[in-house]
Design an enzyme around this catalytic site. Structure first.
Site, PDB file in Angstrom:
ATOM      1  N   ALA A  16      -8.728   3.689  -5.461  1.00 30.32           N
ATOM      2  CA  ALA A  16      -8.550   4.177  -6.833  1.00 30.32           C
ATOM      3  C   ALA A  16      -9.533   5.293  -7.146  1.00 30.32           C
ATOM      4  CB  ALA A  16      -8.712   3.027  -7.828  1.00 30.32           C
ATOM      5  N   PHE A 117       8.973  -7.326   2.198  1.00 30.41           N
ATOM      6  CA  PHE A 117       7.736  -7.947   1.738  1.00 30.41           C
ATOM      7  C   PHE A 117       8.054  -9.033   0.731  1.00 30.41           C
ATOM      8  CE2 PHE A 117       3.085  -7.475   1.305  1.00 30.41           C
ATOM      9  CZ  PHE A 117       2.804  -7.061   2.597  1.00 30.41           C
ATOM     10  N   ASP A 212     -18.170  -6.087 -10.657  1.00 22.62           N
ATOM     11  CA  ASP A 212     -19.181  -5.317 -11.391  1.00 22.62           C
ATOM     12  C   ASP A 212     -18.596  -4.524 -12.559  1.00 22.62           C
ATOM     13  OD1 ASP A 212     -20.289  -6.217  -9.060  1.00 22.62           O
ATOM     14  OD2 ASP A 212     -21.216  -4.332  -8.474  1.00 22.62           O
ATOM     15  N   GLN A 231      -4.871 -14.503  -8.294  1.00 26.24           N
ATOM     16  CA  GLN A 231      -3.890 -14.761  -7.247  1.00 26.24           C
ATOM     17  C   GLN A 231      -4.503 -15.392  -5.992  1.00 26.24           C
ATOM     18  OE1 GLN A 231      -1.781 -11.425  -4.993  1.00 26.24           O
ATOM     19  NE2 GLN A 231      -0.101 -12.453  -6.026  1.00 26.24           N
ATOM     20  N   HIS A 233      -3.721 -16.139  -2.092  1.00 28.76           N
ATOM     21  CA  HIS A 233      -2.830 -15.745  -1.009  1.00 28.76           C
ATOM     22  C   HIS A 233      -2.584 -17.004  -0.192  1.00 28.76           C
ATOM     23  CE1 HIS A 233      -1.127 -13.857   2.485  1.00 28.76           C
ATOM     24  NE2 HIS A 233      -1.093 -12.697   1.863  1.00 28.76           N
ATOM     25  N   LEU A 243      -7.493 -12.788   5.895  1.00 23.81           N
ATOM     26  CA  LEU A 243      -6.098 -12.858   5.495  1.00 23.81           C
ATOM     27  C   LEU A 243      -5.147 -12.641   6.666  1.00 23.81           C
ATOM     28  CD1 LEU A 243      -4.218 -12.335   2.753  1.00 23.81           C
ATOM     29  CD2 LEU A 243      -4.043 -10.169   3.892  1.00 23.81           C
ATOM     30  N   GLU A 246       1.207 -11.133   4.874  1.00 25.25           N
ATOM     31  CA  GLU A 246       2.558 -11.560   4.576  1.00 25.25           C
ATOM     32  C   GLU A 246       3.552 -11.013   5.594  1.00 25.25           C
ATOM     33  OE1 GLU A 246       2.538 -11.853   0.529  1.00 25.25           O
ATOM     34  OE2 GLU A 246       4.461 -10.880   0.269  1.00 25.25           O
ATOM     35  N   ARG A 286       3.784 -15.386  -3.871  1.00 26.15           N
ATOM     36  CA  ARG A 286       2.538 -16.011  -3.444  1.00 26.15           C
ATOM     37  C   ARG A 286       2.152 -17.223  -4.259  1.00 26.15           C
ATOM     38  NH1 ARG A 286      -0.732 -10.448  -2.314  1.00 26.15           N
ATOM     39  NH2 ARG A 286       0.428 -10.063  -0.408  1.00 26.15           N
ATOM     40  N   HIS A 354      -7.349 -14.058  -3.640  1.00 25.87           N
ATOM     41  CA  HIS A 354      -6.986 -12.784  -3.055  1.00 25.87           C
ATOM     42  C   HIS A 354      -7.063 -11.608  -4.022  1.00 25.87           C
ATOM     43  CE1 HIS A 354      -5.231 -10.145  -0.207  1.00 25.87           C
ATOM     44  NE2 HIS A 354      -4.060 -10.036  -0.803  1.00 25.87           N
ATOM     45  N   TYR A 355      -6.624 -11.807  -5.238  1.00 27.82           N
ATOM     46  CA  TYR A 355      -6.442 -10.643  -6.102  1.00 27.82           C
ATOM     47  C   TYR A 355      -6.557 -11.041  -7.567  1.00 27.82           C
ATOM     48  CZ  TYR A 355      -4.347  -6.448  -8.072  1.00 27.82           C
ATOM     49  OH  TYR A 355      -4.133  -5.298  -8.786  1.00 27.82           O
ATOM     50  N   ARG A 389       0.886 -10.731  -9.125  1.00 30.94           N
ATOM     51  CA  ARG A 389       1.166  -9.454  -8.481  1.00 30.94           C
ATOM     52  C   ARG A 389       2.056  -9.651  -7.270  1.00 30.94           C
ATOM     53  NH1 ARG A 389      -1.433  -6.430  -3.829  1.00 30.94           N
ATOM     54  NH2 ARG A 389      -2.228  -8.469  -3.271  1.00 30.94           N
ATOM     55  N   LEU A 390       2.970  -8.760  -7.055  1.00 32.22           N
ATOM     56  CA  LEU A 390       3.740  -8.795  -5.819  1.00 32.22           C
ATOM     57  C   LEU A 390       2.951  -8.109  -4.717  1.00 32.22           C
ATOM     58  CD1 LEU A 390       7.490  -8.116  -6.494  1.00 32.22           C
ATOM     59  CD2 LEU A 390       6.223 -10.244  -6.442  1.00 32.22           C
TER      60      LEU A 390
HETATM   61  C1  LIG Z   1      -7.494  -8.668   2.820  1.00 29.98           C
HETATM   62  C2  LIG Z   1      -6.709  -7.937   1.791  1.00 29.98           C
HETATM   63  C3  LIG Z   1      -5.458  -7.422   2.089  1.00 29.98           C
HETATM   64  C4  LIG Z   1      -4.727  -6.729   1.140  1.00 29.98           C
HETATM   65  N1  LIG Z   1      -3.516  -6.217   1.491  1.00 29.98           N
HETATM   66  C5  LIG Z   1      -2.812  -5.510   0.581  1.00 29.98           C
HETATM   67  C6  LIG Z   1      -1.557  -4.933   0.922  1.00 29.98           C
HETATM   68  O1  LIG Z   1      -1.082  -5.077   2.043  1.00 29.98           O
HETATM   69  N2  LIG Z   1      -0.894  -4.216   0.000  1.00 29.98           N
HETATM   70  C7  LIG Z   1      -1.394  -4.031  -1.257  1.00 29.98           C
HETATM   71  O2  LIG Z   1      -0.762  -3.343  -2.047  1.00 29.98           O
HETATM   72  N3  LIG Z   1      -2.586  -4.554  -1.612  1.00 29.98           N
HETATM   73  C8  LIG Z   1      -3.302  -5.284  -0.721  1.00 29.98           C
HETATM   74  N4  LIG Z   1      -4.505  -5.830  -1.094  1.00 29.98           N
HETATM   75  C9  LIG Z   1      -5.073  -5.533  -2.409  1.00 29.98           C
HETATM   76  C10 LIG Z   1      -5.695  -4.147  -2.435  1.00 29.98           C
HETATM   77  O3  LIG Z   1      -6.248  -3.849  -1.175  1.00 29.98           O
HETATM   78  C11 LIG Z   1      -6.815  -4.016  -3.442  1.00 29.98           C
HETATM   79  O4  LIG Z   1      -6.393  -4.462  -4.671  1.00 29.98           O
HETATM   80  C12 LIG Z   1      -7.229  -2.564  -3.595  1.00 29.98           C
HETATM   81  O5  LIG Z   1      -7.558  -2.020  -2.349  1.00 29.98           O
HETATM   82  C13 LIG Z   1      -8.384  -2.379  -4.526  1.00 29.98           C
HETATM   83  O6  LIG Z   1      -8.790  -1.021  -4.486  1.00 29.98           O
HETATM   84  P1  LIG Z   1      -9.799  -0.414  -5.534  1.00 29.98           P
HETATM   85  O7  LIG Z   1      -9.884   1.024  -5.257  1.00 29.98           O
HETATM   86  O8  LIG Z   1      -9.411  -0.843  -6.894  1.00 29.98           O
HETATM   87  O9  LIG Z   1     -11.169  -1.133  -5.214  1.00 29.98           O
HETATM   88  P2  LIG Z   1     -12.099  -1.252  -3.837  1.00 29.98           P
HETATM   89  O10 LIG Z   1     -11.394  -0.645  -2.699  1.00 29.98           O
HETATM   90  O11 LIG Z   1     -12.474  -2.636  -3.818  1.00 29.98           O
HETATM   91  O12 LIG Z   1     -13.261  -0.310  -4.188  1.00 29.98           O
HETATM   92  C14 LIG Z   1     -14.260  -0.633  -5.116  1.00 29.98           C
HETATM   93  C15 LIG Z   1     -15.292   0.455  -5.097  1.00 29.98           C
HETATM   94  O13 LIG Z   1     -16.198   0.268  -6.169  1.00 29.98           O
HETATM   95  C16 LIG Z   1     -17.516   0.396  -5.716  1.00 29.98           C
HETATM   96  N5  LIG Z   1     -18.372  -0.389  -6.596  1.00 29.98           N
HETATM   97  C17 LIG Z   1     -18.164  -1.657  -7.034  1.00 29.98           C
HETATM   98  N6  LIG Z   1     -19.172  -2.037  -7.840  1.00 29.98           N
HETATM   99  C18 LIG Z   1     -20.023  -1.001  -7.929  1.00 29.98           C
HETATM  100  C19 LIG Z   1     -21.252  -0.761  -8.612  1.00 29.98           C
HETATM  101  N7  LIG Z   1     -21.840  -1.705  -9.365  1.00 29.98           N
HETATM  102  N8  LIG Z   1     -21.866   0.440  -8.464  1.00 29.98           N
HETATM  103  C20 LIG Z   1     -21.311   1.401  -7.676  1.00 29.98           C
HETATM  104  N9  LIG Z   1     -20.143   1.232  -7.021  1.00 29.98           N
HETATM  105  C21 LIG Z   1     -19.516   0.052  -7.141  1.00 29.98           C
HETATM  106  C22 LIG Z   1     -17.475  -0.057  -4.286  1.00 29.98           C
HETATM  107  O14 LIG Z   1     -18.542   0.507  -3.557  1.00 29.98           O
HETATM  108  C23 LIG Z   1     -16.134   0.490  -3.841  1.00 29.98           C
HETATM  109  O15 LIG Z   1     -16.280   1.843  -3.447  1.00 29.98           O
HETATM  110  C24 LIG Z   1      -5.242  -6.554  -0.157  1.00 29.98           C
HETATM  111  C25 LIG Z   1      -6.479  -7.090  -0.471  1.00 29.98           C
HETATM  112  C26 LIG Z   1      -7.199  -7.800   0.470  1.00 29.98           C
HETATM  113  C27 LIG Z   1      -8.479  -8.441   0.069  1.00 29.98           C
END
Ligand SMILES: Cc1cc2nc3c(=O)[nH]c(=O)nc-3n(C[C@H](O)[C@H](O)[C@H](O)COP(=O)(O)OP(=O)(O)OC[C@H]3O[C@@H](n4cnc5c(N)ncnc54)[C@H](O)[C@@H]3O)c2cc1C
Ligand code: SF4
Ligand code: FES
Lengths: 590, 249
Positions: A16, A117, A212, A231, A233, A243, A246, A286, A354-355, A389-390
């Site tokens: 993100a 999926f 955080d 959620q 898993h 994990l 799926e 899930r 998981h989520y 969430r799906l």
């Molecule tokens: C094992 C696993 C498998 C998954 N598989 C799938 C899938 O197949 N398909 C799907 O759609 N989703 C999947 N998901 C869900 C999906 O991966 C996550 O919801 C998504 O990647 C979250 O991305 P994000 O950018 O929101 O956060 P993250 O990628 O978690 O990034 C968070 C960022 O915030 C930073 N941060 C956090 N706190 C602080 C702080 N206090 N100060 C500074 N920086 C901070 C971290 O350093 C990091 O850079 C999966 C999740 C898991 C756990």
């Protein structure tokens, strides 16, 4: 006190945060964007997503189908206007990623391949072998290098938001390497800090997922939304929480209990067929699969292990070739971490956290009620995920809403004046707090690890797959006690250089806040919906609870809950059905 | 009393210590514990000041690399039990050839700069609009660069590389592998640009193909293969540029 100035600040460098950073740079290359991340961006948790990312591209599939699957999967708690934006923009975002070099798996004609999926009626999940998140994150990260206007603060930890004159003006952050604490100011701030799985003991989430951003926003008076929806898993490895995607089931894996029986057929999830059928049996959603596991435990039909009861995932029938070509990572994980070869052996699995469906309350552009503050990705709740969430919806979610938030924050920043003088004194106060509460304090009685494990127990027992008034109240009381005891924490480590114990303390305090928000929200919702199942209120109650839960932090540390309406556009609430009847009922519901 | 294993862990705090030292800890020897689990056990139960990086505990984030008995390893993918029968305690040290920040944490800024310098992103003369869909790429074309795209940036290969050990200016195995990852991608048109950058780094000719980097790589990226491949292309490109001015393709 050092202070640095930017236009847009991204807290978090996962999928993100990086997508948002690129959106800022593309909206206006003259804006200075800063990505602050507590780990190097390519280490962010997005890296471990395996299965894939949903987006309609095939003829025969439609945006409405994707919207319907998402909304029914979310048990009608999704905001349908947000879902419509999401399904429309998801394919564009996935294509954009393709143009940036993401190595999506291909069909023999060179087109991007899609797979089935759980909970999705048609094949629409894009994948990069079974390392989708890894490739997505590295592609985004390497692409950000192109943009000169993006500055990175790698391994900086944000400890609080700077708020003055009713708007966010930046953050206070700690550089791990030097121990320097400083203000990083900006005209817009986007929280992209990911989820909070670490509040629970068994989780697929990495150690950095401590909620955080949710806590930072909450403390600044921003409401959190739908926090009771957590959620599970259904298929995690028991000790590590690793994990098993799926995809293992959509390729044809069976879930069996200790008698070798495909038990899902006993829980309204359809009838067993030899080949996988979408939305049926193992490809049901899930929450239903995780709930079926608890029932199997109650019936004594699971296998006991040192890490509690498990069921088994059977991939043996797929054969070596399918496993090695379609699921190489699954095999690698089993071999490396459990010493099990899925070609020959059953894989022990249990539901693991998981989520987070819930998160910081935002609108469809990622804007929160606090001026200048945005959120995107797992930390945010728009909401497209509703009560459940799906799978494969959250990677496209972080792209779509990361991009939207980035753009909106950039446009807003262009209209803003520089930060007020007062933020400097706020930052100084924060520095003082960190020093007094942690770095200079000695003689406290509590260890972080103790508080953490007691919190884990409270959350699992009180707010797990099934909850009720008594279990939740007990968890709430325990968390209150732990918050008191947290004041007595003292650290072994008082140094400034890379003080990871200080980080663990700050994360622990964030987790206590987030855990309480989950429990308080769950107490409030006296119905069962999606991932939130109350044994004392087993039915869905649309009359009273077809609404989001907003939870606010009062200045005295107590909380208050307020409902907010769900946006319904074209899909009136209906029953959620899976298995063979789903086709008929769905048509009827439309 | 359960079985235990002794660890000898490298300790160094710039604020406190003039010299690094080793500290010994006894931890439970469990079949399913990796070296990282032992370090976390120490941090939680014995000494909260022990400092190391980790996150995913599933071999994909690339942050937990350390020297384990002298070899660069991902500590989350290295079982303690593999060392149970060895003489003496298990030695855990920070990754070699990088400056130590503290205890087991090393500074990788140098790697980040190098990675960025090889332009690891898709370069095209002309972008195709999103509305026209994807760039086609067959599974065979994908296979040509796929291996190099698996790099998790764990930098184990730098700790294994004798050339990097002698000459820190050497751009190093992973950065070259990632440059090749894009060079070999059928959608990319930036090989020339990258070649110019890599050519400035004479270090690459110092690589004698010992292949240590490939041996330690936990993701089978084969950076040594990438370096050989690159050398070959670079020689051809150099030769071509004698015959033909750049730009006349
Ligand atoms: C094992 C696993 C498998 C998954 N598989 C799938 C899938 O197949 N398909 C799907 O759609 N989703 C999947 N998901 C869900 C999906 O991966 C996550 O919801 C998504 O990647 C979250 O991305 P994000 O950018 O929101 O956060 P993250 O990628 O978690 O990034 C968070 C960022 O915030 C930073 N941060 C956090 N706190 C602080 C702080 N206090 N100060 C500074 N920086 C901070 C971290 O350093 C990091 O850079 C999966 C999740 C898991 C756990
Ligand atoms: S090439 Fe291999 S060893 Fe080197 S950084 Fe990449 S994954 Fe690690
Ligand atoms: S902890 Fe992520 S690779 Fe080891």
């Amino acid at each position: 006190m050092d202070i640095s100035y930017h236009d847009v600040l991204l807290v978090g460098g996962g999928g993100a945060g990086l997508r948002a950073a690129i959106a800022v740079a593309e909206t206006n290359p003259n804006l200075s964007a800063a990505v602050v991340s507590k780990v190097y961006p390519m280490r962010s948790h997005t890296v471990s997503a395996e299965g894939g990312a949903a987006g309609v591209i095939r003829p025969g599939d439609t945006l409405d189908d994707h919207a319907y699957d998402t909304i029914s999967g979310g048990d009608w708690l999704c905001d349908q206007d947000a879902v419509e934006i999401f399904v429309k923009e998801a394919p564009e975002e996935l294509l954009r990623l393709e143009h940036w070099g993401c190595p999506w798996s291909r069909d023999s004609d060179g087109r991007v391949a899609v797979r089935a999926f759980g909970g999705m009626k048609n094949m629409r999940t894009w994948f990069a072998a079974d390392k989708t998140g890894f490739h997505l994150l590295h592609t985004l990260f390497q692409t950000t290098f192109k943009y000169k206007s993006v500055t990175r603060y790698d391994e900086w930890f944000v400890t609080r938001l700077l708020v003055d004159e009713g708007r966010v003006q930046g953050v206070v952050a700690l550089q791990l390497m030097s121990g320097r604490i400083q203000a990083i100011t900006a005209k817009s701030v986007i929280l992209c800090t990911g989820g909070c799985g670490r509040v629970f003991p068994f989780t697929t989430n990495a150690s950095i997922k401590t909620g955080d951003g949710m806590a930072l926003a909450f403390q600044a008076g921003v409401p959190l939304k739908d926090m009771e929806f957590v959620q599970y898993h259904p298929t995690g490895l028991p000790f590590t929480g690793i994990l098993i995607t799926e995809a293992a089931r959509s390729e044809g894996g069976y879930l069996i209990n200790k008698d070798g029986y495909r038990y899902l057929q006993d829980y309204n999830l359809g009838t067993p067929t030899p080949q996988p059928v979408l939305r049926n049996m193992e490809l049901g959603p899930r929450d239903r699969l995780s709930q079926a596991f608890v029932k199997e435990v109650e019936k004594g039909r699971t296998t006991d292990t040192p890490y509690g009861p498990v069921v088994h995932l059977d991939l043996r029938r797929l054969g070596e070739k399918v496993i090695n070509t379609r699921l190489p990572f699954v095999r690698e994980l089993c071999l490396k971490y459990e010493n099990i070869d899925p070609i020959k052996e059953l894989i022990p699995v249990r539901p693991v956290i998981h989520y987070m469906m819930g998160g910081v309350h935002t609108d469809n552009d990622g804007a929160t009620p606090l001026a200048g503050l945005y959120a995107a990705g797992e930390v945010a709740c728009v909401s497209i995920n509703g009560a459940n969430r799906l799978g494969s919806n959250s990677l496209p979610e972080l792209l779509v809403f990361g991009a939207r938030a980035g753009k909106a924050a950039a446009l807003a920043a262009m209209e803003q004046k520089p930060p007020s003088e007062r933020v400097v004194s706020q930052a100084l106060d924060e520095k003082l707090r960190l020093e007094q509460q942690f770095l200079r304090k000695t003689g406290g009685r509590e260890r972080i690890a103790t508080i953490r494990s007691e919190m884990h127990k409270a959350m699992e027992n009180g707010a797990g797959i099934y909850r009720n008034q008594t279990s939740l109240q007990k968890a709430a009381d325990k968390l209150r006690e732990l918050r008191e005891r947290f004041r007595e924490v003292s650290l072994d480590d008082h140094s400034l250089t890379f003080n990871t114990e200080l980080l663990a303390a700050l994360e622990q305090s964030f987790m206590l806040d987030v855990g309480s928000a989950i429990v308080e929200s769950a107490l409030h919702r006296v119905e069962s919906r999606g991932a939130h199942q109350r044994t004392d209120f087993p039915a869905r109650d649309d009359r009273n609870f077809l609404a989001h839960t907003l939870i606010f932090n009062n200045s005295d540390g107590s909380t208050r809950v307020k409902p907010a309406p769900v946006v319904i556009t074209r899909w009136p609430p209906a029953e959620r059905v899976y298995g063979v009847q789903s086709e008929v009922k769905q048509t009827a519901a439309r | 009393m359960a079985e235990t294993i002794s660890l000898e862990v490298f300790r160094y705090s710039p604020e406190r210590d003039a010299e690094p030292s080793f500290q010994r800890y006894d931890v439970p020897l469990r079949k399913d514990w990796v070296v990282l689990d032992a370090l976390n056990y120490i941090k939680d139960k014995v000494d909260g000041s022990l400092t190391f990086r980790w996150s995913c505990r599933m071999g994909i984030c690339g942050s937990c690399g350390m020297m384990v008995n002298g070899e660069p390893k991902l500590t989350c993918a290295t079982f303690l039990s593999n060392y149970a029968r060895e003489q003496g305690p298990l030695r855990v040290q920070p990754l070699r050839y990088f400056p130590v920040i503290r205890d087991l944490v090393v500074e990788i800024t140098d790697f980040m700069t190098k990675l960025q310098s090889v332009k690891p992103w898709l370069i095209r003369g002309k972008e195709k609009p999103i509305s026209e869909g994807e760039y086609l790429q067959t599974p065979e074309q994908l296979d040509r660069y796929k291996q190099f795209s698996m790099c998790i940036n764990c930098v184990l290969c730098y700790s294994a590389c004798p050339v990097y050990g002698l000459d820190p200016v050497f751009i190093g195995p992973a950065a070259i592998a990632l440059a090749q990852r894009y060079n070999m991608d059928s959608r990319d048109e930036g090989a020339h640009e990258r070649m110019d950058i890599l050519a400035q780094h004479e270090g690459i000719w110092g690589c004698t193909f010992v292949g240590e980097c490939t041996k330690v790589c936990p993701k089978h990226v084969d950076p040594a293969g990438a370096i050989q491949q690159y050398k070959l292309t670079a020689t051809i490109e150099r030769f071509k540029s004698f015959l033909m001015p750049r730009g006349a393709k």
